[in-house]
Design a protein around this motif. Structure first.
Motif, mmCIF file in Angstrom:
data_model
loop_
_atom_site.group_PDB
_atom_site.id
_atom_site.type_symbol
_atom_site.label_atom_id
_atom_site.label_comp_id
_atom_site.label_asym_id
_atom_site.label_seq_id
_atom_site.Cartn_x
_atom_site.Cartn_y
_atom_site.Cartn_z
ATOM 1 N N LEU A 91 0.805 -1.222 0.000
ATOM 2 C CA LEU A 91 0.000 0.000 0.000
ATOM 3 C C LEU A 91 0.839 1.272 0.000
ATOM 4 O O LEU A 91 0.298 2.362 -0.218
ATOM 5 C CB LEU A 91 -0.919 0.006 1.226
ATOM 6 C CG LEU A 91 -1.951 -1.124 1.307
ATOM 7 C CD1 LEU A 91 -2.756 -1.003 2.581
ATOM 8 C CD2 LEU A 91 -2.853 -1.107 0.094
ATOM 9 N N ALA A 93 2.236 2.602 2.622
ATOM 10 C CA ALA A 93 2.199 3.248 3.936
ATOM 11 C C ALA A 93 3.410 2.768 4.729
ATOM 12 O O ALA A 93 3.635 1.561 4.848
ATOM 13 C CB ALA A 93 0.919 2.903 4.672
ATOM 14 N N LEU A 96 3.798 -0.395 7.714
ATOM 15 C CA LEU A 96 2.425 -0.806 8.003
ATOM 16 C C LEU A 96 2.362 -2.182 8.652
ATOM 17 O O LEU A 96 1.572 -2.405 9.578
ATOM 18 C CB LEU A 96 1.599 -0.791 6.710
ATOM 19 C CG LEU A 96 0.112 -1.126 6.837
ATOM 20 C CD1 LEU A 96 -0.582 -0.170 7.809
ATOM 21 C CD2 LEU A 96 -0.559 -1.063 5.463
ATOM 22 N N VAL A 190 -9.688 1.150 9.821
ATOM 23 C CA VAL A 190 -8.612 2.003 9.289
ATOM 24 C C VAL A 190 -8.570 3.329 10.048
ATOM 25 O O VAL A 190 -7.492 3.848 10.361
ATOM 26 C CB VAL A 190 -8.781 2.229 7.780
ATOM 27 C CG1 VAL A 190 -7.703 3.191 7.262
ATOM 28 C CG2 VAL A 190 -8.691 0.909 7.019
ATOM 29 N N SER A 194 -5.439 4.618 12.089
ATOM 30 C CA SER A 194 -4.855 5.935 11.803
ATOM 31 C C SER A 194 -4.546 6.674 13.094
ATOM 32 O O SER A 194 -3.501 7.331 13.224
ATOM 33 C CB SER A 194 -5.814 6.768 10.949
ATOM 34 O OG SER A 194 -6.016 6.171 9.688
ATOM 35 N N ARG A 197 -1.423 5.113 14.674
ATOM 36 C CA ARG A 197 -0.211 5.502 13.938
ATOM 37 C C ARG A 197 0.148 6.973 14.194
ATOM 38 O O ARG A 197 1.327 7.323 14.273
ATOM 39 C CB ARG A 197 -0.404 5.236 12.445
ATOM 40 C CG ARG A 197 -0.334 3.760 12.098
ATOM 41 C CD ARG A 197 -0.790 3.494 10.670
ATOM 42 N NE ARG A 197 0.002 4.200 9.680
ATOM 43 C CZ ARG A 197 1.156 3.778 9.178
ATOM 44 N NH1 ARG A 197 1.673 2.630 9.613
ATOM 45 N NH2 ARG A 197 1.799 4.468 8.263
ATOM 46 N N PRO A 204 -0.850 10.376 7.915
ATOM 47 C CA PRO A 204 -2.176 9.805 7.666
ATOM 48 C C PRO A 204 -2.193 9.011 6.361
ATOM 49 O O PRO A 204 -1.351 9.211 5.482
ATOM 50 C CB PRO A 204 -3.079 11.037 7.573
ATOM 51 C CG PRO A 204 -2.168 12.147 7.175
ATOM 52 C CD PRO A 204 -0.843 11.843 7.813
ATOM 53 N N PHE A 205 -3.146 8.104 6.264
ATOM 54 C CA PHE A 205 -3.327 7.363 5.023
ATOM 55 C C PHE A 205 -3.871 8.291 3.944
ATOM 56 O O PHE A 205 -4.683 9.182 4.215
ATOM 57 C CB PHE A 205 -4.302 6.193 5.216
ATOM 58 C CG PHE A 205 -3.806 5.122 6.141
ATOM 59 C CD1 PHE A 205 -2.694 4.359 5.815
ATOM 60 C CD2 PHE A 205 -4.447 4.855 7.348
ATOM 61 C CE1 PHE A 205 -2.228 3.361 6.663
ATOM 62 C CE2 PHE A 205 -3.991 3.865 8.200
ATOM 63 C CZ PHE A 205 -2.883 3.118 7.858
ATOM 64 N N THR A 206 -3.437 8.052 2.709
ATOM 65 C CA THR A 206 -4.064 8.738 1.581
ATOM 66 C C THR A 206 -5.442 8.126 1.351
ATOM 67 O O THR A 206 -5.728 7.005 1.818
ATOM 68 C CB THR A 206 -3.228 8.585 0.310
ATOM 69 O OG1 THR A 206 -3.242 7.203 -0.092
ATOM 70 C CG2 THR A 206 -1.784 9.038 0.540
ATOM 71 N N GLN A 209 -4.967 4.646 -0.085
ATOM 72 C CA GLN A 209 -4.511 3.685 0.928
ATOM 73 C C GLN A 209 -5.635 3.314 1.876
ATOM 74 O O GLN A 209 -5.783 2.134 2.239
ATOM 75 C CB GLN A 209 -3.338 4.281 1.710
ATOM 76 C CG GLN A 209 -2.047 4.405 0.926
ATOM 77 C CD GLN A 209 -1.008 5.229 1.648
ATOM 78 O OE1 GLN A 209 -1.330 6.047 2.533
ATOM 79 N NE2 GLN A 209 0.259 5.047 1.295
ATOM 80 N N HIS A 210 -6.416 4.298 2.275
ATOM 81 C CA HIS A 210 -7.539 4.051 3.179
ATOM 82 C C HIS A 210 -8.518 3.071 2.550
ATOM 83 O O HIS A 210 -8.937 2.089 3.194
ATOM 84 C CB HIS A 210 -8.235 5.378 3.499
ATOM 85 C CG HIS A 210 -9.250 5.287 4.596
ATOM 86 N ND1 HIS A 210 -10.460 4.650 4.442
ATOM 87 C CD2 HIS A 210 -9.235 5.754 5.876
ATOM 88 C CE1 HIS A 210 -11.148 4.724 5.569
ATOM 89 N NE2 HIS A 210 -10.433 5.393 6.444
ATOM 90 N N LEU A 213 -6.901 -0.533 2.143
ATOM 91 C CA LEU A 213 -6.730 -1.223 3.425
ATOM 92 C C LEU A 213 -8.082 -1.622 4.003
ATOM 93 O O LEU A 213 -8.235 -2.720 4.556
ATOM 94 C CB LEU A 213 -5.980 -0.323 4.397
ATOM 95 C CG LEU A 213 -5.699 -0.896 5.789
ATOM 96 C CD1 LEU A 213 -5.007 -2.242 5.714
ATOM 97 C CD2 LEU A 213 -4.860 0.087 6.615
#
Length: 238
Positions: A91, A93, A96, A190, A194, A197, A204-206, A209-210, A213
């Motif tokens: 992903l 990230a 991860l 997710v 977040s 993390r 943060p996840f894009t 990616q969100h 995932l």
């Protein structure tokens, strides 16, 4: 083991909603202040009041359940499969797969919410937290952490006040409902991840990616549901 499953197993084993809620405290304490955790040799009162005794029993249950859980195949194998899936998904990230441990625990909490139903679980959670609110919870934190520390009056009082304020906000947020509801599906998991993390300074996840995932975690829901059944049937009573 994440806090919802701790609450469920402690309430079952100890026959007490108060002890079930208390079994969540070590996890909630660390959210409020990472230094606050159960002591290995707390200086307990010889004959604690009944409610405090339930709280201390719930905390003891948490410690024993974690010791069993982190060596149990239902956790070890699930964490390994999830870490492999996270690496294979590529992903983008950072680091991860290192969060497979906490993410699999949250997946199992999600399975518990699906199995129990959100509304009944929230009712039980609220009742348990209400039962231990105030003096019993404050006394348990003193026994396990604050009275263990060398006294430094001004700093100790400030630390304790900040801790109690953060713990109150956490409990209030839990009882509102959306936090717990979020464990039920990939998108909610997710969001929870977040937050974890972010506490470690991770970006943060894009949106992409969100979404990817969340889809990966939704695909694992059936495995988490079966793992929860296996766990409930094999977990020893503490």
């Amino acid at each position: 083991m994440n806090f919802l499953l701790h609450r469920h197993l402690a309430a079952r084993d100890l026959g007490s909603a108060a002890a079930g809620a208390a079994a969540m405290l070590p996890d909630l304490w660390r959210m409020a202040d990472r230094r606050v955790r159960p002591s290995r040799a707390p200086d307990r009162p010889a004959a604690p009041p009944p409610r405090l005794a339930e709280v201390l029993a719930g905390i003891d249950h948490h410690v024993a359940a974690d010791r069993w859980f982190h060596a149990a195949p239902v956790f070890v194998e699930g964490e390994r499969r999830l870490a492999a899936a996270l690496r294979a998904a590529a992903l983008g990230a950072p680091r991860l797969a290192l969060f497979a441990h906490v993410l699999w625990e949250m997946c199992l909490d999600g399975a518990l919410v699906r199995r129990t139903g959100l509304a009944p679980l929230l009712d039980d959670l609220r009742a348990g937290l209400e039962a231990i609110d105030g003096a019993p919870t404050e006394a348990a934190a003193s026994i396990h952490h604050f009275q263990q520390r060398a006294p430094s009056p001004a700093g100790a009082l400030a630390d304790r006040a900040a801790f109690e304020s953060r713990l109150r906000r956490i409990c209030d947020e839990l009882t509102r409902g959306p936090w717990i509801a979020g464990y039920q599906d990939g998108a909610g998991l997710v969001l929870r991840l977040s937050g974890v993390r972010a506490r470690f300074g991770m970006p943060p996840f894009t949106p992409d990616q969100h979404a990817r995932l969340a889809a990966l975690l939704d695909a694992l829901a059936a495995s988490a549901d079966q793992a929860l059944i296996d766990l409930i049937h094999t977990a020893p009573k503490h």
